[in-house]
Write an enzyme that holds these catalytic residues in place. Sequence first.
Site, PDB file in Angstrom:
ATOM      1  N   CYS A 157       0.812  -1.218   0.000  1.00  0.00           N
ATOM      2  CA  CYS A 157       0.000   0.000   0.000  1.00  0.00           C
ATOM      3  C   CYS A 157       0.845   1.266   0.000  1.00  0.00           C
ATOM      4  O   CYS A 157       0.304   2.370   0.007  1.00  0.00           O
ATOM      5  CB  CYS A 157      -0.979  -0.010   1.164  1.00  0.00           C
TER       6      CYS A 157
HETATM    7  N1  COA Z   1     -19.830  -9.341   9.333  1.00  0.00           N
HETATM    8  C1  COA Z   1     -20.223  -9.468  10.626  1.00  0.00           C
HETATM    9  N2  COA Z   1     -19.379  -9.744  11.629  1.00  0.00           N
HETATM   10  C2  COA Z   1     -18.084  -9.899  11.325  1.00  0.00           C
HETATM   11  C3  COA Z   1     -17.602  -9.794  10.014  1.00  0.00           C
HETATM   12  C4  COA Z   1     -18.526  -9.510   8.985  1.00  0.00           C
HETATM   13  N3  COA Z   1     -18.152  -9.372   7.715  1.00  0.00           N
HETATM   14  N4  COA Z   1     -16.271 -10.000  10.007  1.00  0.00           N
HETATM   15  C5  COA Z   1     -15.915 -10.241  11.287  1.00  0.00           C
HETATM   16  N5  COA Z   1     -17.015 -10.178  12.078  1.00  0.00           N
HETATM   17  C6  COA Z   1     -17.075 -10.391  13.544  1.00  0.00           C
HETATM   18  C7  COA Z   1     -15.942 -11.265  14.028  1.00  0.00           C
HETATM   19  O1  COA Z   1     -16.274 -12.617  13.929  1.00  0.00           O
HETATM   20  C8  COA Z   1     -15.809 -10.793  15.464  1.00  0.00           C
HETATM   21  O2  COA Z   1     -16.819 -11.443  16.240  1.00  0.00           O
HETATM   22  P1  COA Z   1     -16.523 -11.920  17.752  1.00  0.00           P
HETATM   23  O3  COA Z   1     -16.223 -10.646  18.495  1.00  0.00           O
HETATM   24  O4  COA Z   1     -17.791 -12.583  18.123  1.00  0.00           O
HETATM   25  O5  COA Z   1     -15.335 -12.815  17.649  1.00  0.00           O
HETATM   26  C9  COA Z   1     -16.167  -9.318  15.410  1.00  0.00           C
HETATM   27  O6  COA Z   1     -16.903  -9.133  14.207  1.00  0.00           O
HETATM   28  C10 COA Z   1     -14.949  -8.410  15.395  1.00  0.00           C
HETATM   29  O7  COA Z   1     -14.043  -8.888  14.366  1.00  0.00           O
HETATM   30  P2  COA Z   1     -12.633  -8.242  14.111  1.00  0.00           P
HETATM   31  O8  COA Z   1     -11.984  -8.916  12.959  1.00  0.00           O
HETATM   32  O9  COA Z   1     -11.882  -8.220  15.411  1.00  0.00           O
HETATM   33  O10 COA Z   1     -13.073  -6.772  13.676  1.00  0.00           O
HETATM   34  P3  COA Z   1     -12.283  -5.419  13.746  1.00  0.00           P
HETATM   35  O11 COA Z   1     -13.071  -4.462  14.533  1.00  0.00           O
HETATM   36  O12 COA Z   1     -10.848  -5.596  14.067  1.00  0.00           O
HETATM   37  O13 COA Z   1     -12.362  -4.915  12.212  1.00  0.00           O
HETATM   38  C11 COA Z   1     -10.962  -4.790  10.253  1.00  0.00           C
HETATM   39  C12 COA Z   1     -11.775  -5.677  11.197  1.00  0.00           C
HETATM   40  C13 COA Z   1     -10.271  -5.639   9.231  1.00  0.00           C
HETATM   41  C14 COA Z   1     -11.935  -3.828   9.564  1.00  0.00           C
HETATM   42  C15 COA Z   1      -9.964  -3.968  11.084  1.00  0.00           C
HETATM   43  O14 COA Z   1      -9.241  -4.816  11.947  1.00  0.00           O
HETATM   44  C16 COA Z   1      -8.976  -3.211  10.242  1.00  0.00           C
HETATM   45  O15 COA Z   1      -9.328  -2.454   9.350  1.00  0.00           O
HETATM   46  N6  COA Z   1      -7.708  -3.311  10.555  1.00  0.00           N
HETATM   47  C17 COA Z   1      -6.663  -2.591   9.841  1.00  0.00           C
HETATM   48  C18 COA Z   1      -6.427  -3.299   8.573  1.00  0.00           C
HETATM   49  C19 COA Z   1      -5.596  -2.523   7.595  1.00  0.00           C
HETATM   50  O16 COA Z   1      -5.401  -1.352   7.692  1.00  0.00           O
HETATM   51  N7  COA Z   1      -5.092  -3.228   6.643  1.00  0.00           N
HETATM   52  C20 COA Z   1      -4.338  -2.659   5.603  1.00  0.00           C
HETATM   53  C21 COA Z   1      -4.792  -3.282   4.376  1.00  0.00           C
HETATM   54  S1  COA Z   1      -4.060  -2.409   3.063  1.00  0.00           S
END
Ligand code: COA
Length: 374
Positions: A157
């Site tokens: 990125c």
């Molecule tokens: N729909 C509904 N629930 C979902 C889901 C979806 N699509 N995906 C995950 N969940 C659930 C999980 O199962 C988890 O449930 P639990 O608490 O019962 O275990 C809960 O939502 C939280 O999941 P989590 O993965 O911890 O979410 P998060 O708040 O960390 O958000 C991201 C996920 C990926 C959006 C976030 O971590 C992020 O953006 N991180 C930075 C990533 C980044 O910048 N990457 C660079 C890429 S270029």
Amino acid sequence: MTTGTAITGHGVWHPDNILTNDELVAAFNEFVSRENAKRADDIAAGKREPLKPSSSEFIVKASGIKQRYVHDKTGLTDPERMCPNIPDRPEEALSAQAEYSVNAAKRALAKAGRTGEDIDLVVLGASNLQRLYPAIAIEVQEAIGARGWALDMSLGCSAATGATIVASQAIQAGTATCALVVVPELTTGHMNWRDRDSHFIFGDASVSLVVEKADRAKAGSWEILSTKMLSKYSATAIRNNLGYLDRCDPTTQFSDSKLFHQQGRKVFKDVVPLASKFIGEHLEQLGLTPQQVSRYWLHQANEKLNTLVAERVLGHEPTRAESPIILDEYGNTASAGSLIAFSNHSDDLPSGSYGVMCSFGAGYSLGSLMLQRQ
Ligand code: COA
């Protein structure tokens, strides 16, 4: 302090197809129902966990993304396919990423008041490249009628900020006089549309910049005062193992590891301190306080992450004017994000304004450019 170079033109292009969260989630949940029905016996016997559905509410809350532009909608929303349909083109035809590049380049060149013939370097930066060679940048060079030389570069990125820094340094070194940066992020091809944790993240778009010597830039251009890059290896945080050796191991050739995967929470935890310190140190090097900067065009991966990075730099929660968000409309466009934020949200700033363009992503890799409007 100045590099003596400036961004004299910029332009954004995206495909027409909009994919809303509701459309995305409907397709994903249909896929989940069908998979669970296929494996109903194993699930009932406790041998396998059922797949869980996704939700639009989660996506907006976790990421700030409301929709994204996509190259092809038909394949993505087909529960039996869950992958964009992007037919291979004949070798003589313009490739998809070259087309993305040219579409944005035309806008950047028009804004700079330049033509393809003025360009003597094309630097293409993207998190994914559709082929190994010939370099797609050389195809773009040919398509716009540019002179000189061209190269592709990959840096997750930070590929776009990296490409801009390479262009600026080539001009400083005298190996180019007028460079075109192109960032064709056709990201929907690298996503795992069957993965609930990441199926909502990315969207397709391209962005382009013209970079020239500051002393030939017209009023309203953005002088590049200083640039900074940093990389720090993480084996598992954000990864995609796709590569030319894939066919050499048929056991993993089509595995999910050949698509985008990440540890989202870890990335969040690592990147907030890394990126905020990186920007803070770059400002210090220039003798600028965070408050002197009118706008922070940050990498667009997650709204909460962006807000936290900007908050740590500024010492208060940023307004949308201080740190624009394009995620809601575009999704995460990989390395194009900070440049799109810049292109869409910079024309209103008066001469003399400072701005910071900063990316953070896979690698980890970080790149920042301190800019001042001329
Ligand atoms: N729909 C509904 N629930 C979902 C889901 C979806 N699509 N995906 C995950 N969940 C659930 C999980 O199962 C988890 O449930 P639990 O608490 O019962 O275990 C809960 O939502 C939280 O999941 P989590 O993965 O911890 O979410 P998060 O708040 O960390 O958000 C991201 C996920 C990926 C959006 C976030 O971590 C992020 O953006 N991180 C930075 C990533 C980044 O910048 N990457 C660079 C890429 S270029």
